[in-house]
Write a protein that holds these residues in place. Structure first.
Motif, PDB file in Angstrom:
ATOM      1  N   ILE A 285       8.939  -1.346   4.252  1.00  0.00           N
ATOM      2  CA  ILE A 285       7.890  -0.464   4.789  1.00  0.00           C
ATOM      3  C   ILE A 285       8.513   0.872   5.197  1.00  0.00           C
ATOM      4  N   GLY A 286       7.883   1.963   4.752  1.00  0.00           N
ATOM      5  CA  GLY A 286       8.356   3.306   5.072  1.00  0.00           C
ATOM      6  C   GLY A 286       9.279   3.883   4.023  1.00  0.00           C
ATOM      7  N   TYR A 287       9.668   3.071   3.019  1.00  0.00           N
ATOM      8  CA  TYR A 287      10.552   3.555   1.967  1.00  0.00           C
ATOM      9  C   TYR A 287       9.734   3.885   0.729  1.00  0.00           C
ATOM     10  N   HIS A 288      10.295   4.795  -0.090  1.00  0.00           N
ATOM     11  CA  HIS A 288       9.624   5.204  -1.316  1.00  0.00           C
ATOM     12  C   HIS A 288       9.664   4.041  -2.320  1.00  0.00           C
ATOM     13  N   PHE A 289       8.588   3.848  -3.052  1.00  0.00           N
ATOM     14  CA  PHE A 289       8.484   2.730  -3.995  1.00  0.00           C
ATOM     15  C   PHE A 289       9.520   2.847  -5.117  1.00  0.00           C
ATOM     16  N   ASN A 290       9.972   4.100  -5.388  1.00  0.00           N
ATOM     17  CA  ASN A 290      10.983   4.279  -6.443  1.00  0.00           C
ATOM     18  C   ASN A 290      12.272   3.501  -6.165  1.00  0.00           C
ATOM     19  N   LYS A 291      12.496   3.210  -4.855  1.00  0.00           N
ATOM     20  CA  LYS A 291      13.702   2.472  -4.473  1.00  0.00           C
ATOM     21  C   LYS A 291      13.756   1.106  -5.172  1.00  0.00           C
ATOM     22  N   PHE A 292      12.589   0.545  -5.499  1.00  0.00           N
ATOM     23  CA  PHE A 292      12.519  -0.815  -6.047  1.00  0.00           C
ATOM     24  C   PHE A 292      12.180  -0.822  -7.538  1.00  0.00           C
ATOM     25  N   VAL A 293      12.355   0.353  -8.159  1.00  0.00           N
ATOM     26  CA  VAL A 293      12.105   0.475  -9.591  1.00  0.00           C
ATOM     27  C   VAL A 293      13.331   1.134 -10.222  1.00  0.00           C
ATOM     28  N   PRO A 294      13.872   0.593 -11.329  1.00  0.00           N
ATOM     29  CA  PRO A 294      15.041   1.206 -11.948  1.00  0.00           C
ATOM     30  C   PRO A 294      14.703   2.621 -12.445  1.00  0.00           C
ATOM     31  N   GLU A 295      15.698   3.478 -12.413  1.00  0.00           N
ATOM     32  CA  GLU A 295      15.483   4.886 -12.765  1.00  0.00           C
ATOM     33  C   GLU A 295      14.902   5.037 -14.169  1.00  0.00           C
ATOM     34  N   THR A 296      15.247   4.111 -15.037  1.00  0.00           N
ATOM     35  CA  THR A 296      14.730   4.195 -16.409  1.00  0.00           C
ATOM     36  C   THR A 296      13.219   3.981 -16.462  1.00  0.00           C
ATOM     37  N   GLU A 297      12.648   3.426 -15.380  1.00  0.00           N
ATOM     38  CA  GLU A 297      11.213   3.139 -15.354  1.00  0.00           C
ATOM     39  C   GLU A 297      10.430   4.171 -14.530  1.00  0.00           C
ATOM     40  N   TRP A 298      11.117   5.191 -13.965  1.00  0.00           N
ATOM     41  CA  TRP A 298      10.435   6.126 -13.060  1.00  0.00           C
ATOM     42  C   TRP A 298       9.340   6.911 -13.800  1.00  0.00           C
ATOM     43  N   GLU A 299       9.621   7.322 -15.003  1.00  0.00           N
ATOM     44  CA  GLU A 299       8.630   8.095 -15.759  1.00  0.00           C
ATOM     45  C   GLU A 299       7.371   7.259 -16.000  1.00  0.00           C
ATOM     46  N   LYS A 300       7.588   5.999 -16.364  1.00  0.00           N
ATOM     47  CA  LYS A 300       6.445   5.111 -16.577  1.00  0.00           C
ATOM     48  C   LYS A 300       5.702   4.873 -15.276  1.00  0.00           C
ATOM     49  N   LEU A 301       6.458   4.723 -14.160  1.00  0.00           N
ATOM     50  CA  LEU A 301       5.837   4.509 -12.850  1.00  0.00           C
ATOM     51  C   LEU A 301       4.978   5.705 -12.459  1.00  0.00           C
TER      52      LEU A 301
ATOM     53  N   SER B  71       0.866  -1.197   0.000  1.00  0.00           N
ATOM     54  CA  SER B  71       0.000   0.000   0.000  1.00  0.00           C
ATOM     55  C   SER B  71       0.893   1.234   0.000  1.00  0.00           C
ATOM     56  N   LEU B  72       0.518   2.247  -0.797  1.00  0.00           N
ATOM     57  CA  LEU B  72       1.303   3.472  -0.931  1.00  0.00           C
ATOM     58  C   LEU B  72       0.440   4.670  -0.550  1.00  0.00           C
ATOM     59  N   ASN B  73       1.102   5.681   0.056  1.00  0.00           N
ATOM     60  CA  ASN B  73       0.380   6.952   0.229  1.00  0.00           C
ATOM     61  C   ASN B  73       0.562   7.777  -1.046  1.00  0.00           C
ATOM     62  N   ARG B  74       0.028   9.003  -1.037  1.00  0.00           N
ATOM     63  CA  ARG B  74       0.075   9.815  -2.260  1.00  0.00           C
ATOM     64  C   ARG B  74       1.486  10.253  -2.619  1.00  0.00           C
ATOM     65  N   ASN B  75       2.405  10.159  -1.661  1.00  0.00           N
ATOM     66  CA  ASN B  75       3.799  10.504  -1.948  1.00  0.00           C
ATOM     67  C   ASN B  75       4.603   9.312  -2.481  1.00  0.00           C
ATOM     68  N   GLY B  76       3.957   8.160  -2.565  1.00  0.00           N
ATOM     69  CA  GLY B  76       4.651   6.981  -3.068  1.00  0.00           C
ATOM     70  C   GLY B  76       5.385   6.205  -2.006  1.00  0.00           C
ATOM     71  N   VAL B  77       5.141   6.534  -0.704  1.00  0.00           N
ATOM     72  CA  VAL B  77       5.798   5.829   0.396  1.00  0.00           C
ATOM     73  C   VAL B  77       5.027   4.539   0.679  1.00  0.00           C
ATOM     74  N   ILE B  78       5.743   3.463   0.915  1.00  0.00           N
ATOM     75  CA  ILE B  78       5.115   2.168   1.192  1.00  0.00           C
ATOM     76  C   ILE B  78       4.611   2.163   2.627  1.00  0.00           C
ATOM     77  N   LEU B  79       3.279   2.079   2.760  1.00  0.00           N
ATOM     78  CA  LEU B  79       2.667   2.041   4.090  1.00  0.00           C
ATOM     79  C   LEU B  79       2.583   0.612   4.625  1.00  0.00           C
ATOM     80  N   TYR B  80       2.455  -0.368   3.704  1.00  0.00           N
ATOM     81  CA  TYR B  80       2.322  -1.778   4.116  1.00  0.00           C
ATOM     82  C   TYR B  80       2.913  -2.672   3.017  1.00  0.00           C
TER      83      TYR B  80
END
Length: 556
Positions: free
Chosen positions: A98-114, A72-81
């Motif tokens: 938990i508590g880390y931004h979801f971008n941490k687990f996505v390669p930078e090349t995919e951030w725009e798509k994310l 689960s993510l909040n509106r800032n993209g932080v993993i709540l659960y």
């Protein structure tokens, strides 16, 4: 001036604080033990508590047992659960998820798509494929299923993350297989086109070949036929119809039996059915009725035609007229019989004179002369044996080889025969294995003749000093008598002809005497005893000749 609280008021506030603290501790314990689904996220405003509406223990267990990752993510993209499956997928412990931004687990090349997926998911549920980065920097293809859920503290974005690695691999394999299938289809079409052309050419060639074959079979002196594996005849050449005077309807299928001499039908059918069952060569001498009613002897022979799998397609047979050869053989047998009788009388006299010379006492006979007399006796014995064989053959051909049958203890006869063989052939080592009380109905002299013939052949085609093994054992109501040598052995072609009249095994390393009639006579003797005789052999490895006779009922 502000009034200070009284002692009683302070005591009341203290009790209230104690109660609130206990309640908070109970809530924290419930959260830690999983009785309440909640999570605390640290942010700039301090720790913030989130709980799921209508959450219970069953829902929590369901999320944890899922094969897919769930976050689960909040509106800032932080993993709540996060469930443990997602943590395992990315290779991190839960506390580092938990508590880390979801971008941490996505390669930078995919951030725009994310970002595009993330923004759209707050508006409407959606699904999209995205690469997830594991701790070991491996990019895992995943399917994200996104939808908004409500917490006590507001809304959150729920993501169900499905690992597509296996599906992608399968898809790749399917694409490869599809490409191969397309290639195979193109190749099949090409081969089919080529096959059609080949079939056209072969059909044309087959038509020509069939006409050539018909022309050939209709003009050869032999009668020919073809039959199916079940024995049904499907074709005769013109020679057959000319000889028999019958048409196709008269002799199709199994109608040919009406043309065979009644006395020859049993043997012909026996050989024919045996060949059909075993796939071996069919061969028999029988008489066919000619159109004028006369029967003539023929050599009937059929061979199977097989496909590449060894399955019989059909049989091709021929019947060759051997009437003239039969007549010449009868004359030969008659001559042999007469000559044998004529030779036997002077031979007996000669043997008698040699015996008189060997025991002459009026004066000493020189040792050299005695040696000549001994050698002459050996030669006379061999000649006597050959003449007896010739007489037996002539009697067999005339149907006059008869002898009385009685109950015989085969064990005693064979034991005596082995002892005699050891005396006659001292250069060989004899071994024997003989079951006791082997009672059969037969003629002891003729059975001994068969045994000694097998022993004689074993010594002829073996090196001196070799082993000869004689066995006589019970076998399913029969007795099997076998003589085994370790000599030159026989080829497959030799095994098929070894019991024929006048057949002799030719081998450059062994020069033997004889007319090739011993095994033929032995075969006829065993047949007269309602037994069977055969051989098992391999080239250079020796042979085992054996015959089987039925035991008397009381001895089985």
């Amino acid at each position: 001036m502000e009034q200070r609280p009284t002692y009683e008021q302070l005591q009341s506030e203290l009790r209230e604080l104690h109660w609130q603290l206990a309640e908070a501790n109970d809530a924290i314990d419930a959260i830690r033990s999983g009785q309440v689904d909640a999570l605390i996220v640290k942010n700039e405003a301090g720790p913030q508590l989130f709980t799921l509406k209508s959450a219970d223990q069953s829902y929590r267990m369901f999320i944890e047992k899922m094969n897919e990752g769930a976050i689960s993510l909040n509106r800032n993209g932080v993993i709540l659960y996060s469930n443990s499956k997602f943590a395992s997928l990315v290779g991190h412990p839960l506390e580092n998820v938990i508590g880390y931004h979801f971008n941490k687990f996505v390669p930078e090349t995919e951030w725009e798509k994310l970002a595009e997926i993330f923004n759209g998911s707050w508006i409407a549920d959606c699904k999209a494929e995205l690469g997830i980065l594991s701790k070991s920097s491996n990019l895992i293809p995943c399917l994200l299923s996104c939808n908004v859920i409500e917490f006590d503290g507001g809304e959150a974005l729920s993501l169900i993350i499905t690992d597509l690695t296996i599906q992608k691999e399968n898809q790749l394999q399917l694409e490869l297989q599809f490409d191969k299938l397309e290639e195979a289809q193109l190749l099949t079409k090409k081969l089919n086109d080529e096959l059609e052309e080949t079939v056209k050419e072969r059909t044309k060639d087959l038509t020509i070949s069939r006409e050539y074959l018909k022309l050939l079979t209709d003009n050869i002196p032999q009668m020919t036929w073809t039959n199916l594996p079940n024995g049904e005849v499907t074709f005769y050449n013109q020679r057959w119809y000319t000889y028999t005077g019958l048409n196709h309807e008269d002799t199709k299928g199994w109608g040919w039996k009406e043309v065979v001499h009644p006395e020859d039908v049993p043997l012909t059918m026996e050989r024919y059915m045996t060949a059909l069952e075993t796939g071996g060569i069919f061969e028999v001498e029988n008489r066919y009725k000619r159109a004028d009613g006369e029967y003539r002897w023929h050599l009937s022979r059929g061979i199977p035609l097989k496909n590449e799998l060894g399955e019989i397609l059909f049989w091709v047979g021929t019947a060759t007229d051997i009437e003239q050869q039969k007549q010449e053989m009868d004359k030969k047998d008659e001559f042999i019989g007469i000559a044998s009788h004529e030779l036997k009388t002077p031979l007996t006299s000669l043997k008698g004179y040699l015996q008189i010379m060997s025991i002459y006492r009026r004066e000493d006979i020189p040792s050299t002369v005695k040696q000549y007399i001994d050698k002459a006796n050996i030669s006379i014995n061999k000649l006597h044996h050959l003449i007896n064989d010739l007489l037996d053959v002539s009697k067999i051909q005339a149907g006059r080889l008869t002898y009385p049958l009685t109950d015989v203890n085969l064990a005693n006869m064979i034991t005596t025969g082995v002892e005699n063989a050891a005396q006659i052939y001292p250069a060989f080592h004899f071994e024997h294995e003989i079951d006791p009380e082997l009672m059969v109905h037969g003629n002891p002299e003729r059975l001994e003749q068969v045994l000694m013939n097998l022993v004689s052949n074993a010594t002829k085609y073996s090196d001196e000093g070799g082993r000869i093994i004689v066995k006589a054992v019970k076998l399913d109501g029969h007795v099997r008598v076998s003589v085994t040598d370790f000599g030159i052995g026989l080829s497959e072609e030799q095994r098929e002809k070894i019991f024929e009249r006048f057949y002799r095994v030719e081998d450059k390393s062994f020069s033997t005497s004889g007319l090739g009639m011993g095994l033929y006579i032995s075969s006829e003797i065993i047949k007269h005893h309602k037994g069977v005789i055969n051989v098992e052999s391999q080239l250079k490895k020796g042979s085992t000749f054996y015959f089987e006779l039925p035991l008397l009922p009381k001895n089985q």
